[in-house]
Design an enzyme around this catalytic site. Structure first.
Site, PDB file in Angstrom:
ATOM      1  N   ALA A 243      42.083  16.157  -2.251  1.00 29.11           N
ATOM      2  CA  ALA A 243      43.636  15.073  -1.941  1.00 29.11           C
ATOM      3  C   ALA A 243      43.603  14.266  -1.134  1.00 29.11           C
ATOM      4  O   ALA A 243      44.309  13.409  -0.890  1.00 29.11           O
ATOM      5  CB  ALA A 243      44.051  16.526  -1.039  1.00 29.11           C
ATOM      6  N   ALA A 244      42.253  13.582  -0.858  1.00 28.95           N
ATOM      7  CA  ALA A 244      42.111  12.563  -0.027  1.00 28.95           C
ATOM      8  C   ALA A 244      43.182  11.004  -0.202  1.00 28.95           C
ATOM      9  O   ALA A 244      43.042  10.953  -0.048  1.00 28.95           O
ATOM     10  CB  ALA A 244      40.625  11.590   0.053  1.00 28.95           C
ATOM     11  N   GLY A 245      43.167  11.164  -2.445  1.00 33.90           N
ATOM     12  CA  GLY A 245      43.906   9.894  -2.234  1.00 33.90           C
ATOM     13  C   GLY A 245      45.459  10.031  -2.461  1.00 33.90           C
ATOM     14  O   GLY A 245      45.980   9.204  -1.687  1.00 33.90           O
ATOM     15  N   ASP A 246      45.895  11.383  -2.770  1.00 36.49           N
ATOM     16  CA  ASP A 246      47.057  11.334  -1.923  1.00 36.49           C
ATOM     17  C   ASP A 246      47.251  11.585  -0.582  1.00 36.49           C
ATOM     18  O   ASP A 246      48.994  10.985  -0.656  1.00 36.49           O
ATOM     19  CB  ASP A 246      47.914  13.244  -2.847  1.00 36.49           C
ATOM     20  CG  ASP A 246      47.451  12.870  -5.001  1.00 36.49           C
ATOM     21  OD1 ASP A 246      47.660  11.587  -5.108  1.00 36.49           O
ATOM     22  OD2 ASP A 246      47.328  13.657  -5.290  1.00 36.49           O
TER      23      ASP A 246
END
Length: 299
Positions: A243-246
């Protein structure tokens, strides 16, 4: 000041297997855990922005199945407006994710209902027009992305595109994008250059503003006026980077919409991503606004 964010994009059910080492082709490996977590880049960014304090509207599609019901309920529990989330007579999209012991992941996405989001339907443009920012990704048909981007431009809404999965982008999409947010691998594909700074310069020939996320090395911002901002990441022990990018994009768009200057918005986005990677899952790992504030205060 609360900002309003519209998200036009994908909704999936993430089927996540945790392993020590990801299997090679033809190999079978034992798993440690398995979870089903509502996700998809669109839904993930919507939840991230809502938890960060934005008023969020989700526009997309789910199927007539239990996954679709669960995705809708998860968005609603995160205070996301789902009046633009339609139900179609097919299966919901799924993402099949393998997460290794280092927190790295590999993902196979099956579009399902997301394949029907190929344009605007009645009411979509009104939801976009009432927002300050519009978040787009590439897990739905390009025709849908292009139509939403054009609607954003017509209505003076800041159009933010995450070019994932990374593929060559047409002028009818890029001409309506205000801010492009690729990771370093996506930037290299789009720019044809693996060096982030050269890639940034190349991408600024296509869009007015770019943020390249560099994983553990932070993020790099540039605009056509010559501004350059580099913000380091927060060192943490990652357990799941799905989930890091989102999370980064959702928090960044919320902060910018509230009027934060670019360096502060990038710092908050990096903090949100740092909190998320210390937890399992996608939407389930995303921090609240207070958690982000508390995290920054300790650094």
């Amino acid at each position: 000041m609360t900002t309003t964010v519209a998200v036009f994009g994908s909704c999936n059910m993430d089927l996540v297997a945790y392993v020590e080492t990801a299997p090679k082709q033809g190999e079978t490996v034992p798993g440690r855990e398995f979870h089903t977590v509502p996700g998809g880049k669109g839904a993930n960014q919507a939840i991230a922005a809502a938890k960060a304090g934005a008023a969020v509207r989700m526009i997309g599609a789910v199927g007539e199945d239990p996954f679709g019901t669960q995705i809708r309920e998860t968005l609603q529990k995160s205070t996301v407006d789902v009046s633009g989330l339609r139900v179609v007579p097919r299966r919901s999209g799924t993402a099949h994710i393998v997460v290794d012991a280092e927190g790295g992941n590999s993902i196979v996405v099956v579009p399902g209902a997301n394949a029907t989001v190929d344009g605007l339907v009645e009411g979509d443009e009104d939801l976009i027009a009432g927002a300050r920012s519009l978040l787009l990704q590439l897990e739905i048909p390009f025709s849908g992305v292009a139509a939403a981007a054009a609607a954003g431009r017509r209505n003076g809404v800041r159009v933010v595109l995450t070019p994932a999965p990374a593929v060559p982008l047409s002028a009818d999409i890029l001409s309506n994008v205000d801010l492009l947010v690729p990771n370093e691998h996506e930037a290299a594909i789009l720019a044809g250059d693996a060096d982030p700074r050269r890639a940034l310069a190349a991408l600024l020939q296509l869009v007015p503003e770019v943020v390249i996320t560099l994983g553990a090395r932070g993020s790099l911002y540039g605009n056509r006026d010559g501004a350059r901002v580099e913000v380091p990441s927060f060192p943490v022990d990652a357990v799941d980077t799905t989930a890091a990018g989102d999370t980064f994009v959702g928090v960044l768009s919320t902060a910018l919409g509230e009027g934060a200057e670019v360096p502060e918005a990038l710092r908050l986005a990096s903090a949100g991503a740092a909190v998320s990677v210390q937890r399992n899952g996608a939407s389930s790992s995303m921090p609240t606004r207070q958690e982000i504030i508390d995290f920054v205060a300790t650094r």
